[in-house]
Write an enzyme that holds these catalytic residues in place. Sequence first.
Site, short mmCIF file in Angstrom:
data_model
loop_
_atom_site.label_atom_id
_atom_site.label_comp_id
_atom_site.label_asym_id
_atom_site.label_seq_id
_atom_site.Cartn_x
_atom_site.Cartn_y
_atom_site.Cartn_z
CE LYS A 66 -24.48 3.68 -3.18
NZ LYS A 66 -25.08 2.57 -3.74
CG ASN A 67 -25.91 0.25 -1.01
OD1 ASN A 67 -26.01 1.67 -1.60
ND2 ASN A 67 -25.24 -0.30 -1.41
CB CYS A 104 -27.73 -1.03 -13.74
SG CYS A 104 -27.10 -1.90 -12.75
NE ARG A 107 -25.63 6.00 -9.38
CZ ARG A 107 -26.79 5.26 -9.84
NH1 ARG A 107 -26.45 5.04 -10.91
NH2 ARG A 107 -28.02 4.48 -8.67
CG ASP A 125 -21.55 -3.10 -3.47
OD1 ASP A 125 -22.35 -2.53 -2.46
OD2 ASP A 125 -21.68 -3.62 -4.36
NE ARG A 134 -28.18 -4.61 -9.85
CZ ARG A 134 -27.95 -3.44 -8.99
NH1 ARG A 134 -26.67 -1.86 -9.53
NH2 ARG A 134 -28.05 -3.05 -7.64
C1 EPZ Z 1 -27.89 -3.88 -2.72
O1 EPZ Z 1 -28.34 -4.19 -4.90
C2 EPZ Z 1 -26.82 -2.78 -3.12
N1 EPZ Z 1 -27.71 -1.74 -3.54
C3 EPZ Z 1 -25.51 -3.18 -4.17
O2 EPZ Z 1 -24.65 -2.47 -3.54
C4 EPZ Z 1 -24.52 -4.48 -3.88
O3 EPZ Z 1 -23.58 -4.87 -4.27
C5 EPZ Z 1 -26.50 -5.70 -3.30
O4 EPZ Z 1 -27.18 -5.75 -2.60
C6 EPZ Z 1 -25.88 -6.80 -3.11
O5 EPZ Z 1 -24.95 -6.58 -1.56
C7 EPZ Z 1 -28.57 -0.87 -2.11
O6 EPZ Z 1 -28.75 -1.19 -1.09
C8 EPZ Z 1 -28.91 0.03 -2.98
P1 EPZ Z 1 -29.77 -8.44 -4.73
P2 EPZ Z 1 -29.58 -5.02 -4.48
O7 EPZ Z 1 -30.90 -7.81 -4.26
O8 EPZ Z 1 -30.30 -5.56 -3.23
C9 EPZ Z 1 -29.88 -10.99 -7.99
C10 EPZ Z 1 -24.18 -0.13 -4.98
O9 EPZ Z 1 -22.18 -0.30 -5.43
N2 EPZ Z 1 -31.49 -10.64 -7.94
O10 EPZ Z 1 -28.89 -9.22 -3.16
O11 EPZ Z 1 -30.23 -5.22 -5.53
C11 EPZ Z 1 -29.29 -10.12 -8.33
O12 EPZ Z 1 -29.01 -9.59 -10.04
C12 EPZ Z 1 -24.30 -1.37 -4.99
O13 EPZ Z 1 -23.28 0.57 -3.68
C13 EPZ Z 1 -32.67 -11.20 -8.15
O14 EPZ Z 1 -32.70 -11.67 -9.42
O15 EPZ Z 1 -28.72 -6.74 -4.18
C14 EPZ Z 1 -27.70 -9.63 -7.90
O16 EPZ Z 1 -27.46 -10.74 -9.60
C15 EPZ Z 1 -24.01 -2.20 -6.74
N3 EPZ Z 1 -33.81 -10.68 -7.82
C16 EPZ Z 1 -27.94 -10.80 -6.39
O17 EPZ Z 1 -29.36 -11.34 -6.63
C17 EPZ Z 1 -34.65 -10.06 -6.55
O18 EPZ Z 1 -35.37 -10.08 -7.04
C18 EPZ Z 1 -27.75 -9.75 -5.50
O19 EPZ Z 1 -29.52 -8.75 -5.26
C19 EPZ Z 1 -33.15 -9.71 -6.88
C20 EPZ Z 1 -32.47 -9.70 -7.04
#
Ligand code: EPZ
Length: 423
Positions: free
Chosen positions: A22-23, A118, A400, A308, A123
Amino acid sequence: MDSIIVEGGRELGGSIPIAGAKNACLTLMPATLLTNEPVTLTNAPRLSDIRTMRTLLESLGVEAASLQDGQVQVLSTREIGNHRADYDIVRKMRASILVLGPMLARDGHAVVSLPGGCAIGARPVDLHLKGLEALGAKLELSEGYVHASAPTGLKGSVFEFPFVSVGATENILMAATLAKGTTVLKNAAREPEIVDLATCLIAMGAHIDGAGTSTITVEGVDRLHGATHPVVTDRIELGTYMLAPAIAGGSVELLGGRLDLVEAFAAKLNETGIEVEETANGLRVSRKNGRVNAVNVITAPHPGFPTDLQAQMMALLCTANGTSVLEERIFENRFMHAPELMRMGARIDVHGGTATVTGVERLKGAPVMATDLRASVSLILAGLGAEGETVVNRVYHLDRGYERVEEKLRACGADIKRVKADG
Ligand code: EPZ
């Protein structure tokens, strides 16, 4: 809203096919905006999030064809007719922010709704925006939308992420493929989905080095062309189903499973006493003897233990022999499965980002509530090993990220069924 009912106590056998990630698909689909030629994605998972992304792309002018029951997605963007990604779609799926970089790179302007938070956390997308500004984009926030422009095109530059972000790495990587000159991304995410995106972009004509390491170098090109790309196996679905025999007992083969995608997770599973072995068709997971050993888990960016899979691992550790400590270091609120597991008799103490699980002999089935995608499936896993009936409500979260979860588990001998919401 549908519910899923599990009657626990059945040992599992047989095999489970693992779908495309998915991701990975949620970034590969926006990547097709970068070219005016068709891009074909094979091994695509059949999930509601993929359908939502297709709807978003179609709203931008992409011609999207879904073939072979959704396993093949053909996406053609002769031109982007609409550069505005509306809040009503973006709020349903945060990955929508990934259309920002490609639209900006292709046409020099884009208006994308901020995704909002969310269940698992605020996020924010500040790193996405900072990275695009580093490539020369001008961004303005107004009324919940990011208005982005790069009238003279994006320019390559060096950008260091203050901390690892999967989505921000994907957004900036996609934008950099059409920027003038060289871009170097430091402290980039190393997830297999990043490698998969880079592989597809290279097939489309991009010049990318270092994907999968912390430093990715991109030489911008004038244009990209069409390609056909197989979506990488879903390591989170894989890890999720590896836990099914670990919790219920028995032995299951995960078809298409690749050990290299789940090394940290498999090592942790081995530590609990669960056997993981490679087979000609994937991975086999077996639980021969009784209770598993308690272990400690700390979530981290790849190649560390995936956030995850934290909820699913907790479901296993609820009945481990001893006390386990799980530290969630990626998201600020990702223990919402804990109170639901406690309704099933689990003993869990949550303080901030740390959950201490004292193993009990066996959980007891109960009606429980799903709150997010991975929490939902952890409750189903817990139900497989629990005594009696577990009813998991609000399973739309589940659909999802998991294809036909009740069918895949029932095929392995689980007593599980979906009850359609009345009305
Ligand atoms: C991706 O989300 C995945 N989603 C998530 O999977 C996964 O948990 C996550 O990466 C971490 O591996 C998809 O790929 C669609 P991040 P993403 O940016 O990209 C903070 C699932 O269950 N952050 O690596 O949103 C953020 O809040 C989902 O399939 C900022 O502060 O994750 C988090 O605490 C859930 N500012 C941390 O960094 C930003 O601009 C890591 O987030 C971006 C992120």
